[in-house]
Every structure is written in C-alpha cells, then in structure tokens.
Design an enzyme around this catalytic site. Structure first.
Site, PDB file in Angstrom:
ATOM      1  N   HIS A 113       0.865   5.179   1.222  1.00 28.60           N
ATOM      2  CA  HIS A 113       0.155   6.018   2.184  1.00 28.60           C
ATOM      3  C   HIS A 113       0.805   7.394   2.226  1.00 28.60           C
ATOM      4  O   HIS A 113       2.034   7.498   2.279  1.00 28.60           O
ATOM      5  CB  HIS A 113       0.211   5.374   3.574  1.00 28.60           C
ATOM      6  CG  HIS A 113      -0.478   6.182   4.626  1.00 28.60           C
ATOM      7  ND1 HIS A 113      -1.851   6.257   4.725  1.00 28.60           N
ATOM      8  CD2 HIS A 113       0.010   6.974   5.622  1.00 28.60           C
ATOM      9  CE1 HIS A 113      -2.175   7.042   5.733  1.00 28.60           C
ATOM     10  NE2 HIS A 113      -1.068   7.497   6.297  1.00 28.60           N
TER      11      HIS A 113
ATOM     12  N   ASN B  98       0.845  -1.192   0.000  1.00 34.91           N
ATOM     13  CA  ASN B  98       0.000   0.000   0.000  1.00 34.91           C
ATOM     14  C   ASN B  98       0.881   1.242   0.000  1.00 34.91           C
ATOM     15  O   ASN B  98       1.959   1.252   0.596  1.00 34.91           O
ATOM     16  CB  ASN B  98      -0.881   0.018   1.257  1.00 34.91           C
ATOM     17  CG  ASN B  98      -1.765   1.261   1.328  1.00 34.91           C
ATOM     18  OD1 ASN B  98      -2.530   1.536   0.415  1.00 34.91           O
ATOM     19  ND2 ASN B  98      -1.654   2.015   2.418  1.00 34.91           N
TER      20      ASN B  98
ATOM     21  N   SER C   2       4.801   6.869   2.110  1.00 33.70           N
ATOM     22  CA  SER C   2       5.426   5.590   2.456  1.00 33.70           C
ATOM     23  C   SER C   2       4.771   4.467   1.664  1.00 33.70           C
ATOM     24  O   SER C   2       3.557   4.485   1.427  1.00 33.70           O
ATOM     25  CB  SER C   2       5.248   5.280   3.949  1.00 33.70           C
ATOM     26  OG  SER C   2       5.698   6.329   4.774  1.00 33.70           O
TER      27      SER C   2
ATOM     28  N   ASP D 136      -2.520   0.857   8.421  1.00 31.48           N
ATOM     29  CA  ASP D 136      -1.280   1.569   8.081  1.00 31.48           C
ATOM     30  C   ASP D 136      -0.143   1.244   9.046  1.00 31.48           C
ATOM     31  O   ASP D 136       0.711   2.090   9.340  1.00 31.48           O
ATOM     32  CB  ASP D 136      -1.518   3.083   8.062  1.00 31.48           C
ATOM     33  CG  ASP D 136      -2.536   3.500   7.018  1.00 31.48           C
ATOM     34  OD1 ASP D 136      -2.614   2.842   5.972  1.00 31.48           O
ATOM     35  OD2 ASP D 136      -3.265   4.476   7.263  1.00 31.48           O
TER      36      ASP D 136
END
Length: 216
Positions: free
Chosen positions: A107, A105, A134, A143
């Site tokens: 972020h 992912n 990130s 997260d």
C-alpha cells in the site's frame, strides 16, 4: 521453493520486481499464477498465457460471486502465499478468511496513515514531511492488517501527487521483494493483529532501505 499467486490491476511494475528477483536468485520462489479483476490489465503481459487469469469484475452482479471465482482459481494453483501487487479492488471477508495468514498487500502510504486511495495527494495536503509504502497482512478492514515492513521517502517542497507517487514507486519495488522474501523464508507470520518476526512479536514495522535491505 515457495509458490506465489500474484493479484494485479494495472501495469504490473511490482509484479515485475518479483519476477526479476526470482530470475536473479534473490527470491527463492516461483510465480504460479497472476490474477486480475481487469481483462486487459497490462500486468498480465508480463507472464506467459498459461499463468494468466482475468475477469471483468464489473460484470458480476454480486461482489461475492467474483471473489469466490477468483478464490477458486487461486486455490487451483496451490500457492503458499497470495500477494496483492497493485491490486485495486477490495477483497471480501470470505476471500480474506480463506487465505488469512498468507495474504500480503503493498500500500502506498506509511500505514496506519492514509488508508484507501489518493494517498499521495492527501499526504501533501496535510503537510506531511515523510511518506512511503507499507507491506501488510490483509485483514477484513481496508488497509488495517498488521504491517510487516515499510520504506520511506521525503515529501519535498513543491511536490505534486504525481512526483511523489514516482518517488514512492521507486521504493515500493525493493520493499515488496524484501517483505515477500521474509515471508517465503518463514521469518514473518501473522499472529492476530500483530506480526511475529523470527518468532518474536514485532513492536514496529521493519524498515527497508532503497536497496531492499533491512534498516537496523
């Protein structure tokens, strides 16, 4: 050539960065499916209809039902990696467990700072002098997965959340491409709550510059 499934919710600029890198030969991969929790997500228009899968997640009574249908659709295209590129819906524990270790992912913050939403406004409110983005492995906690790489921008005097968001977006694209390249090249691996880089524990996230190059 590694196979990528990409999850999107919005405009798809990070998806486009991956597509452009593939087209230029900078990323040895192919996008085998684009998946969205929104029926009309603009990002879907960036790929041919045969690669699109979308549902209105809000129409499902139970979150687990949507996640299971999404996971089955992703499994059907047999991806090596699943990349959340502007996917704004939380993934349930069962979904994460199904793809754990190959689920990335991006972020918009320097994790572990500012998990969740409104990251730019929160950074400005806190008087942060530096902000960024990130790429991390996805874990069940929001997260909180092991961070692979980060890119940074300054927070300027008088910044607004929108202005800072645009500056961060400019470094998100090369960051995501660089991190996905490390993944498809077999250089990064999730190992519990840490990242292995070239077989060795990563003591701190890799840094990527605005050109997508690793910073020594």
């Amino acid at each position: 050539m590694r196979r990528l499934a990409v999850l999107v919710s919005g405009r798809g600029s990070n998806l486009q960065a991956l597509l452009d890198a593939i087209a230029s030969g900078a990323l040895d991969a192919q996008v085998v499916g684009v998946f969205s929790d929104k029926l009309q997500a603009p990002a879907l228009e960036r790929v041919m209809p045969a690669l699109r899968w979308s549902r209105d997640a809000r129409s499902y009574v139970h979150r687990e039902e949507f996640d299971a249908e999404l996971a089955d659709a992703i499994d059907a295209v047999q991806p090596d990696w699943v990349v959340c590129a502007g996917y704004l819906r939380m993934l349930g524990d069962a979904f994460v467990a199904r793809f754990r270790g190959r689920l990335l992912n991006i972020h918009p913050s320097l994790l572990p700072a500012y998990r969740g939403l409104r990251t730019h406004a929160r950074a400005i409110a806190d008087g942060a002098t530096e902000h960024g983005a990130s790429v991390h492995f996805v874990s069940p906690e929001l997260d909180a997965g092991a961070v692979v790489a980060q890119a940074r921008v300054p927070v300027l005097p008088g910044d607004t959340p929108d202005a800072l968001a645009q500056r961060v977006l400019g470094i998100e694209h090369p960051l995501l491409v660089a991190a996905v390249k490390l993944a498809v090249d077999g250089r990064v691996k999730e190992d519990g709550d840490r990242v292995l880089f070239d077989g060795h524990p990563l003591l701190r996230p890799l840094r990527v510059d605005s050109a997508g190059l690793l910073v020594p």
